[in-house]
Design an enzyme around this catalytic site. Structure first.
Site, PDB file in Angstrom:
ATOM      1  CG  HIS A 370      -1.697  -1.244   1.416  1.00 15.79           C
ATOM      2  ND1 HIS A 370      -2.776  -1.590   0.630  1.00 15.79           N
ATOM      3  CD2 HIS A 370      -1.531  -2.263   2.300  1.00 15.79           C
ATOM      4  CE1 HIS A 370      -3.239  -2.767   1.019  1.00 15.79           C
ATOM      5  NE2 HIS A 370      -2.509  -3.200   2.027  1.00 15.79           N
ATOM      6  CG  HIS A 403     -13.452  13.664  -3.858  1.00 16.97           C
ATOM      7  ND1 HIS A 403     -14.560  13.343  -3.092  1.00 16.97           N
ATOM      8  CD2 HIS A 403     -13.933  14.178  -5.024  1.00 16.97           C
ATOM      9  CE1 HIS A 403     -15.664  13.636  -3.767  1.00 16.97           C
ATOM     10  NE2 HIS A 403     -15.304  14.139  -4.943  1.00 16.97           N
ATOM     11  CG  ASN A 407      -2.698  19.859   1.409  1.00 14.42           C
ATOM     12  OD1 ASN A 407      -2.361  19.241   2.424  1.00 14.42           O
ATOM     13  ND2 ASN A 407      -1.824  20.514   0.667  1.00 14.42           N
TER      14      ASN A 407
END
Length: 479
Positions: A370, A403, A407
């Site tokens: 990941h 989304h 940030n």
């Protein structure tokens, strides 16, 4: 055919040397075991036997006393902003057009950024920035600090059952808001922690400060046995919203949103079965000795005296170079031998044989399951996906975090870890690579290994929306 050949090559390079060494050791050991113990005892006196035994005991003791303590991540919690603080595109565009009413070019620039930002309709800003015109002050900034940090800490204590008085080490990183008393003192006061708690407050270290705090906690836990450490990563937005018209300083307004995370670490062996992850590596790269790198992200005043964060046009190039430096350090620690040899042969061919070869980029998908790439913006994620040759699935957590939450600076990596947990992707033995970038310029990375299969948490920041993700992200959203 080429793919099969590469798979055979990987297997041979990575496994044959191990089998050869085991076979060699076994072959050498057979004659020794045939003669042991009678032959050996006939040639050794009691004194020699005692000296030999003490030497073995001393070596074993020295090894265990100097062996680095394993650092465990017991659990972490991310702040989930209330819906009332949501800033949909329409609201953001309206506020921008009012605040920048006399600057149509700046309004058009912000609108263009919003359309290509990768942010969704549910990102949040603190209440002080919802007013028109916004007029944030110190009280508002402290209110945001308390909301974000205390919410994350409450969730962490609830998830782990740990008491605030059990905490031995407290580290908080927040780059742009450094009040007095400090944010760490605020936490100690709120939760009535012990008077001998070791608290630290890191500021000015940018979006990669979360991994700096993890590294700091790791070193402290090496010298303080049987301890708990809490790392809090956040960025307080209230006093740092830019009110001017310089385009390079308007960009952070479009991307940065509320967020924070609290992480519980320990070196207690008793927590090994309960902990979610073990810390494998932390690698820090600092390019501050280069002037361009040092000045590519700066807090400064514009011509009208408005304070903001200025982003240099060379930012993405500098980020790529710092990543290469970081990779050159972490690569030998994590990559299989097959990838290291391919990289070495490519380097020798280009440098010494003068062959016209493209630089070989190691396949980090063979080292990690990941990837958590700092959700600094769509351009950052796109660039790293291209350079590291990652699939859409590998960068899904980063894109969906951008989304849903925007940030969130240093805490974004933990929202990404939370996303993968919420999706039920974390399995025992999986390795996770966290990559963060920050002003200075810094590229920091951490490697975690999953200790057990992790079920989707019921009260995480993603719990009420994970069923809607992943979402389709068009390149441009027309507003």
């Amino acid at each position: 055919m080429l793919k099969s050949a590469k798979q055979y090559y990987d297997f041979l390079i990575n496994h044959v040397p191990k089998l050869f060494i085991i076979t060699l050791i076994f072959a050498i050991s057979i004659p020794t075991f045939q003669q042991f113990p009678y032959h050996l005892l006939n040639h050794l006196s009691l004194v020699h036997t005692l000296i030999f035994t003490l030497l073995i005991i001393s070596i074993i003791t020295f090894y265990f006393l100097n062996k680095p303590r394993t650092i465990y991540l017991v659990d972490f919690a991310c702040f989930k902003p209330p819906n009332i603080l949501r800033v949909p595109f329409a609201t953001a565009a309206e506020h921008g057009s009012i605040i920048l009413a006399s600057q149509p070019k700046s309004i058009a620039f912000q609108l263009k950024i919003f359309e290509r930002s990768g942010l969704g309709e549910e990102t949040c800003l603190p209440h002080a920035l919802h007013y028109l015109p916004p007029n944030p002050n110190m009280v508002d900034a402290r209110d945001e600090s308390e909301l974000v940090i205390f919410s994350a800490m409450d969730s962490l204590f609830q998830n782990t059952g740990i008491s605030p008085k059990d905490i031995d080490i407290l580290i908080i990183n927040c780059s742009l808001f450094a009040p007095t008393p400090s944010l760490s003192a605020m936490v100690v006061s709120k939760y009535k922690m012990r008077s001998n708690v070791k608290s630290f407050n890191l500021s000015g270290m940018g979006c990669s400060a979360g991994l700096i705090s993890i590294d700091f906690a790791k070193h402290l836990l090496q010298v303080h046995p049987e301890s708990y450490a809490v790392v809090i990563s956040t960025e307080i937005i209230t006093p740092n919203s830019y009110m001017g018209k310089e385009r390079s300083m308007l960009l952070p307004n479009c991307l940065f949103r509320m967020g924070g995370a609290a992480v519980l670490l320990t070196n207690k062996r008793s927590q090994r079965k309960h902990a979610k992850y073990s810390l494998v590596h932390v690698v820090r790269t600092h390019k501050g000795s280069e002037d361009k790198s040092y000045r590519c992200v700066t807090q400064e005043e514009d011509k009208e005296g408005h304070v903001g964060i200025a982003l240099n046009l060379d930012l993405m190039v500098i980020a790529a170079n710092s990543l290469k430096s970081n990779i050159s350090t972490i690569g030998p620690l994590v990559l299989p031998i097959s990838e290291q040899l391919l990289f070495l042969f490519n380097l020798l061919g280009r440098k010494f044989l003068k062959l016209d070869l493209k630089p070989y980029i190691p396949d980090f998908k063979k080292a990690f399951d990941h990837f958590c790439i700092h959700a600094g913006g769509r351009a950052v994620i796109d660039d790293l996906q291209k350079h590291l040759r990652l699939s859409t699935e590998h960068v899904e957590a980063s894109r969906m975090t951008l989304h849903r939450f925007g940030n969130t600076s240093s805490s974004s990596l933990w929202y990404e870890m939370g996303y993968m947990e919420a999706k039920g992707k974390m399995k025992k033995g999986d390795r996770v690579w966290q990559i963060g970038f920050g002003s200075g310029f810094k590229c920091n990375s951490a490697v975690w290994e999953c200790n057990r299969d992790i079920e989707s948490p019921k009260n995480s920041a993603w719990a009420d929306c994970i069923h809607r993700y992943p979402v389709n992200e068009p390149e441009v959203i027309k507003l």
